[in-house]
Design an enzyme around this catalytic site. Structure first.
Site, PDB file in Angstrom:
ATOM      1  N   CYS A  75     -15.398 -14.634 142.451  1.00 13.35           N
ATOM      2  CA  CYS A  75     -15.501 -16.081 142.327  1.00 13.35           C
ATOM      3  C   CYS A  75     -16.511 -16.637 143.328  1.00 13.35           C
ATOM      4  CB  CYS A  75     -14.130 -16.696 142.598  1.00 13.35           C
ATOM      5  SG  CYS A  75     -14.201 -18.472 142.665  1.00 13.35           S
ATOM      6  N   CYS A  81     -12.038 -22.814 147.592  1.00 13.53           N
ATOM      7  CA  CYS A  81     -11.164 -23.360 146.553  1.00 13.53           C
ATOM      8  C   CYS A  81      -9.683 -23.220 146.928  1.00 13.53           C
ATOM      9  CB  CYS A  81     -11.469 -22.638 145.242  1.00 13.53           C
ATOM     10  SG  CYS A  81     -10.237 -22.827 143.990  1.00 13.53           S
ATOM     11  N   CYS A 171     -15.045 -20.525 137.194  1.00 14.52           N
ATOM     12  CA  CYS A 171     -13.703 -20.082 137.575  1.00 14.52           C
ATOM     13  C   CYS A 171     -13.409 -18.839 136.744  1.00 14.52           C
ATOM     14  CB  CYS A 171     -12.671 -21.167 137.300  1.00 14.52           C
ATOM     15  SG  CYS A 171     -10.989 -20.593 137.600  1.00 14.52           S
ATOM     16  N   GLN A 299       4.418 -20.416 129.895  1.00 13.21           N
ATOM     17  CA  GLN A 299       4.012 -19.521 130.992  1.00 13.21           C
ATOM     18  C   GLN A 299       2.494 -19.336 130.953  1.00 13.21           C
ATOM     19  OE1 GLN A 299       5.821 -17.871 133.333  1.00 13.21           O
ATOM     20  NE2 GLN A 299       7.927 -18.150 132.654  1.00 13.21           N
ATOM     21  N   TYR A 328      18.241 -22.713 133.379  1.00 18.25           N
ATOM     22  CA  TYR A 328      16.865 -23.159 133.678  1.00 18.25           C
ATOM     23  C   TYR A 328      15.946 -22.655 132.558  1.00 18.25           C
ATOM     24  CZ  TYR A 328      19.216 -23.364 138.219  1.00 18.25           C
ATOM     25  OH  TYR A 328      20.123 -23.586 139.229  1.00 18.25           O
ATOM     26  N   GLU A 349      18.774 -26.924 130.905  1.00 16.25           N
ATOM     27  CA  GLU A 349      17.525 -27.284 131.581  1.00 16.25           C
ATOM     28  C   GLU A 349      17.552 -28.785 131.816  1.00 16.25           C
ATOM     29  OE1 GLU A 349      14.259 -26.155 132.454  1.00 16.25           O
ATOM     30  OE2 GLU A 349      13.865 -28.300 132.695  1.00 16.25           O
ATOM     31  N   ASP A 398      16.832 -18.393 135.865  1.00 14.19           N
ATOM     32  CA  ASP A 398      15.413 -18.417 136.253  1.00 14.19           C
ATOM     33  C   ASP A 398      15.127 -19.745 136.954  1.00 14.19           C
ATOM     34  OD1 ASP A 398      12.677 -18.137 136.443  1.00 14.19           O
ATOM     35  OD2 ASP A 398      12.289 -18.166 134.289  1.00 14.19           O
ATOM     36  N   CYS A 425      10.820 -16.856 141.299  1.00 14.68           N
ATOM     37  CA  CYS A 425       9.424 -16.931 141.760  1.00 14.68           C
ATOM     38  C   CYS A 425       9.391 -17.070 143.279  1.00 14.68           C
ATOM     39  CB  CYS A 425       8.694 -18.092 141.086  1.00 14.68           C
ATOM     40  SG  CYS A 425       9.535 -19.659 141.308  1.00 14.68           S
TER      41      CYS A 425
HETATM   42  C1  SAM Z   1      10.980 -21.171 136.699  1.00 13.79           C
HETATM   43  S1  SAM Z   1      11.154 -22.373 135.478  1.00 13.79           S
HETATM   44  C2  SAM Z   1      11.953 -21.474 134.218  1.00 13.79           C
HETATM   45  C3  SAM Z   1      11.146 -21.391 133.003  1.00 13.79           C
HETATM   46  C4  SAM Z   1      11.681 -20.645 131.813  1.00 13.79           C
HETATM   47  N1  SAM Z   1      12.803 -19.773 132.073  1.00 13.79           N
HETATM   48  C5  SAM Z   1      10.515 -19.873 131.212  1.00 13.79           C
HETATM   49  O1  SAM Z   1      10.483 -18.646 131.302  1.00 13.79           O
HETATM   50  O2  SAM Z   1       9.614 -20.517 130.687  1.00 13.79           O
HETATM   51  C6  SAM Z   1      12.483 -23.306 136.141  1.00 13.79           C
HETATM   52  C7  SAM Z   1      12.989 -24.385 135.231  1.00 13.79           C
HETATM   53  O3  SAM Z   1      14.114 -24.990 135.850  1.00 13.79           O
HETATM   54  C8  SAM Z   1      14.128 -26.375 135.570  1.00 13.79           C
HETATM   55  N2  SAM Z   1      14.957 -26.989 136.621  1.00 13.79           N
HETATM   56  C9  SAM Z   1      14.617 -27.203 137.915  1.00 13.79           C
HETATM   57  N3  SAM Z   1      15.655 -27.717 138.592  1.00 13.79           N
HETATM   58  C10 SAM Z   1      16.681 -27.844 137.713  1.00 13.79           C
HETATM   59  C11 SAM Z   1      18.011 -28.325 137.829  1.00 13.79           C
HETATM   60  N4  SAM Z   1      18.487 -28.782 138.973  1.00 13.79           N
HETATM   61  N5  SAM Z   1      18.787 -28.296 136.725  1.00 13.79           N
HETATM   62  C12 SAM Z   1      18.309 -27.819 135.556  1.00 13.79           C
HETATM   63  N6  SAM Z   1      17.049 -27.345 135.392  1.00 13.79           N
HETATM   64  C13 SAM Z   1      16.239 -27.366 136.456  1.00 13.79           C
HETATM   65  C14 SAM Z   1      12.646 -26.736 135.589  1.00 13.79           C
HETATM   66  O4  SAM Z   1      12.412 -27.915 134.873  1.00 13.79           O
HETATM   67  C15 SAM Z   1      12.003 -25.505 134.955  1.00 13.79           C
HETATM   68  O5  SAM Z   1      11.881 -25.665 133.552  1.00 13.79           O
END
Ligand code: SAM
Length: 468
Positions: A75, A81, A171, A299, A328, A349, A398, A425
């Site tokens: 890059c 950046c 990029c 993603q 989530y 979610e 997640d 993550c």
């Molecule tokens: C790491 S992402 C998960 C994405 C999903 N599993 C995927 O693979 O695309 C975390 C998710 O948790 C949701 N989130 C964050 N805090 C939350 C909460 N307190 N209650 C419910 N969902 C929540 C976010 O909006 C987000 O969509």
């Protein structure tokens, strides 16, 4: 006023490890020093710029010996950046460093037995792996030597400078067509005297540019205007006529004081209102199709998402009779990926729009054994919810970087699913949560997955098995 004492330069300091936030680690008299833009194996002269109780921050003022682990960054903006901190380290060593970070966090913070940790899953594509980039227009270009007069820029914000943008020429994270589109927008805007957004005075026309693409070869371009000055249609026509690859050309008008556009209507200027991504089904299951609109979360590394989900499916060890909770769930992608392996999936979610998208994704893929609920996890996942929606046999979780709320962990312990697959993550918060779950669950396989080569980010999956 007393002048701040100038810190001395410490010569010939060996850089030993990769640290958090994309900084490398050196050790001085037992103290950890975080240093950006050097790599393990370098020997550098270090100036301490910040000293805390347990660690320090440093800057390499000279590199005395280059590490054999170094590679030439591809890059042209590397070092400024801030997006790809590890582009100067070869990919095998990036992976080894990320795997070590996962292990260190889980062992030290969570006292997790990592004996069944699997080799980290690297990304096949280490460049051009992103399917989405968001650029910002600014009346002020960031330059190492500030220019006498402000120059407009289209690119990325540099870290910690909110009102200036680095003009991006190239990029390497998205297919090169993304560069050609962005440069064509910039050239057209400059040739036609279009105004760039001024964040301080809230004036100007061009505000953001979003470029998305899919593995199926479709492209979406969204131009965000702060106001539609004369000439905006000329720019849209130019994009439509120059790039037949753009299957969805849209615009949004954002007159607010902040850049978020999630709730603003997107208008289709040419082509379709969405693009479609395809994900291969798990072990012979039908492929999944996801319709992506300007605001849809998906993603950003599609190929690695597929591999991440495949590990989740394997670790879940589902039976056809199982009820699965996908906590989530985002837009329901994991839930839909697992749906054909079990009796039903319940996704939760808190972003309502994501839940609507998840339901649409289910309809689009003719999957009927999934249901989605919107709300804050700690409030939704209660004994009453479980009584109403059924006891889960397996839970996929997640959470965001902060990890799970302690009430969510308590509820997991109360529900006692046979297995939990924990995707994270942030290995530090995952370690904390795994320790809390250790009263009832032992950790089996651990699978780090690199979704974002050259960055500090790492995804990790832990398989949790209910103890007898
Ligand atoms: C790491 S992402 C998960 C994405 C999903 N599993 C995927 O693979 O695309 C975390 C998710 O948790 C949701 N989130 C964050 N805090 C939350 C909460 N307190 N209650 C419910 N969902 C929540 C976010 O909006 C987000 O969509």
């Amino acid at each position: 006023m007393r002048k701040k004492k100038e810190q001395p330069v410490i010569p010939d300091v060996p850089i030993t490890d990769m640290g958090a936030e994309g900084k490398a680690i050196a050790r001085l008299d037992g103290m950890v020093v975080f240093v950006p833009y050097v790599v393990p194996g370098d020997i550098a002269d270090i100036k301490i710029i910040k000293k805390k109780k347990n660690y320090a921050e440093g800057r390499a003022v000279a590199i005395k010996q280059l590490s054999p682990k170094r590679v030439e960054p591809q890059c042209p903006h590397f070092g400024v950046c801030g997006g790809c901190r590890w582009q100067n380290l070869n990919y095998a060593d990036q992976l080894a460093g990320k795997a070590q970070q996962v292990r260190d966090n889980l062992e030290r913070l969570g006292h997790v037995d990592c004996s069944a940790m699997q080799p980290i899953c690297g990304s096949e594509r280490i460049f051009h792996y992103r399917n989405k980039l968001e650029f910002t227009f600014s009346t002020r270009s960031w330059q190492e030597v500030p220019p006498a007069e402000d120059i407009p820029a289209l690119g990325f914000h540099v870290p910690t400078v909110f009102d200036k943008v680095l003009n991006i020429e190239k990029c390497v994270l998205q297919d090169d067509l993304s560069n050609r589109i962005r440069l064509a927008v910039r050239d057209y805007a400059n040739e036609h005297g279009m105004s760039y957004y001024d964040i301080l005075n809230h004036t100007g026309c061009l505000r953001n540019l979003i470029i998305r693409n899919t593995d199926t070869g479709q492209w979406m371009v969204v131009v965000i205007f702060a106001q539609q000055d004369e000439g905006w249609q000329g720019l849209m026509d130019h994009l439509r006529d120059t790039f037949p690859q753009i299957s969805s050309l849209q615009y949004i008008v954002n007159t607010k004081f902040n850049d978020s556009y999630s709730e603003l209507p997107a208008v289709t200027y040419a082509g379709a209102d969405s693009i479609e991504e395809t994900m291969q089904g798990f072990e012979g299951a039908p492929d999944l199709h996801f319709s992506i609109r300007p605001q849809t979360f998906y993603q950003t590394n599609s190929a690695q998402a597929q591999r991440l989900y495949s590990f989740v499916a394997r670790y879940a060890e589902l039976k056809p009779t199982d009820t699965v909770y996908d906590l989530y769930t985002g837009t329901g992608t994991i839930a839909l990926f697992l749906a054909h392996l079990c009796h039903r999936v319940v996704g939760i979610e808190y972003v309502e729009d994501s839940i609507l998208a998840a339901r649409q994704n289910a309809l689009h893929n003719q999957i009927s054994n999934v249901e989605f609920h919107a709300g804050d996890m700690a409030k939704v996942l209660t004994p009453e919810f479980v009584a109403l929606h059924g006891q889960p046999d397996v839970v996929i979780t997640d959470p965001p970087r902060a990890g799970m709320h302690e009430k969510v962990v308590e509820q997991l312990l109360a529900m006692r699913p046979r297995r939990i697959v924990y995707v994270s993550c942030n290995p530090a918060t995952q370690a904390r949560d795994l320790e809390l779950l250790a009263t009832a669950y032992r950790v089996g396989r651990i699978q780090p997955v690199d979704m974002f080569p050259h960055t500090q980010h790492i995804e990790n999956i832990a398989e949790l098995i209910l103890s007898e």
